[in-house]
Design a protein around this motif. Sequence first.
Motif, short mmCIF file in Angstrom:
data_model
loop_
_atom_site.label_atom_id
_atom_site.label_comp_id
_atom_site.label_asym_id
_atom_site.label_seq_id
_atom_site.Cartn_x
_atom_site.Cartn_y
_atom_site.Cartn_z
N UNK A 1 0.78 -1.23 0.00
CA UNK A 1 0.00 0.00 0.00
C UNK A 1 0.81 1.28 0.00
N UNK A 2 2.14 1.18 0.09
CA UNK A 2 2.96 2.39 0.04
C UNK A 2 3.00 2.88 -1.42
N UNK A 3 2.55 4.11 -1.68
CA UNK A 3 2.48 4.57 -3.07
C UNK A 3 3.87 4.68 -3.69
N UNK A 4 4.05 4.02 -4.81
CA UNK A 4 5.37 4.01 -5.45
C UNK A 4 5.82 5.41 -5.84
N UNK A 5 4.86 6.27 -6.19
CA UNK A 5 5.24 7.62 -6.60
C UNK A 5 5.61 8.52 -5.43
N UNK A 6 5.48 8.01 -4.21
CA UNK A 6 5.89 8.77 -3.02
C UNK A 6 7.25 8.29 -2.48
N UNK A 53 8.61 10.82 6.47
CA UNK A 53 7.34 10.69 5.76
C UNK A 53 6.32 9.93 6.61
N UNK A 54 5.25 10.64 7.01
CA UNK A 54 4.18 10.05 7.79
C UNK A 54 2.93 9.84 6.96
N UNK A 55 1.82 9.56 7.65
CA UNK A 55 0.57 9.22 6.96
C UNK A 55 0.07 10.34 6.07
N UNK A 56 0.38 11.60 6.40
CA UNK A 56 -0.06 12.71 5.56
C UNK A 56 0.60 12.66 4.19
N UNK A 57 1.71 11.93 4.08
CA UNK A 57 2.40 11.80 2.80
C UNK A 57 2.02 10.52 2.06
N UNK A 97 0.33 5.12 11.30
CA UNK A 97 1.24 4.38 12.16
C UNK A 97 2.59 4.09 11.55
N UNK A 98 2.83 4.58 10.33
CA UNK A 98 4.11 4.34 9.65
C UNK A 98 4.88 5.64 9.50
N UNK A 99 6.16 5.62 9.87
CA UNK A 99 7.07 6.72 9.60
C UNK A 99 8.23 6.18 8.78
N UNK A 100 8.39 6.68 7.56
CA UNK A 100 9.45 6.23 6.67
C UNK A 100 10.47 7.35 6.53
N UNK A 101 11.73 7.03 6.79
CA UNK A 101 12.80 8.02 6.75
C UNK A 101 13.62 7.84 5.47
N UNK A 102 13.91 8.98 4.82
CA UNK A 102 14.72 8.97 3.59
C UNK A 102 15.77 10.08 3.67
N UNK A 103 16.92 9.82 3.04
CA UNK A 103 17.93 10.87 2.90
C UNK A 103 18.55 11.32 4.20
#
Length: 372
Positions: free
Chosen positions: A220-225, A334-338, A343-349
């Motif tokens: 469910x994580x949008x590939x374009x995000x 990147x949280x749910x607003x993105x 409940x998911x926080x994805x960190x990049x960079x």
Amino acid sequence: MTQDFDFDAVVVGAGAVGLACGHALSKRGLVVAVLEEQGHIGQGVSSRNSEVIHGGLYYPTGSLKAKLCVKGRRLLYAFLDLHGVAYKRCGKLVVATSEDEISRLDAIWDQALANDVEGMERLTGEQARAMEPGLNAHAALLSPQSGVFASHDYMLALQGEIEAAGGAVVLSTPFERAEPFKGGGFKVRAGGADPTSLTCRLLVTAPGLSSQEAAGRIEGYPADRIPKAHYGKGVYFRLTGKAPFQRLIYPPPIHGALGTHYRNDLGGQAVFGPDLEYVPAPDYSVDPGRAEAFAAYIRKFWPGLPDGALTPDYAGVRPKLHGPDEPQPDFQLRGADDHGLEGLMALFGIESPGLTSSLAIGEEVADRLLGA
């Protein structure tokens, strides 16, 4: 712990940032599992850096890098003191090696003041040379809060805090995929010699160089995000002989990085680096032939570098979100607003100053996930 889940939170990646996220969540009373694909903690980006504690001088006003570097540095010194982790608050000189670089120091000075960096001083070339004889300086800035530290011992202390709070740091356990439950939470599949599934209410992905790959394995994580990954390789050379300076020495930053700098590490050895080279995939080789270019760069601020005194040391790779000619972006939390997954926080960079910022990044992640 909520009885419906195996863990309150799962963190992917046991580098400095992942462990700091686990620590921050543990401090809030959550039981946390940190999953690490390698057999030891801190074997990725966290093991191949300068071990510098940054003051927070350079980063754009209001950015996460500016906010979290200054806050993280203050938290870090207190944490190191509490846990008896070795460090040296040696200070840093940012040096203009020619008259035409002085305007760049002016800009760094203004940014450091905007970022609330304590104790900054402007120095004439004569004052800088009095502090560090042998230095070529037309002018300099002194950041007394900068330093170096034992980063692996720091990560061991974070691991100990997580485990003391009832959590677990699970090694040799790669993250394979995650599926969100309709009512909230995640089912996480972990591989390795003993593959397993576990459930959690909150999920944090902080695996450094494989952050994009991890996000792509979450249903469910949008590939374009998922931002495009770039790999910025930097090599280090060690000096044969006595360390010439006690403080960190930095020329003005280059595009996309802080540039090749000098440090006197905790063992008293002089190390120079990193440079910056974009590579198609992580590569940790060090070409001895780069010593000549290193020497030419170093002699701008240390003309007395002896011929043949540099030996290859190690290389690191930074998880960049920009290419060679693109502007350098901020940390991405990147949280749910993105991405739309509660409940998911994805960190990049999370590159420099990620190590200095790590405790503050952990606090920010915990605050956002828990609505603080």
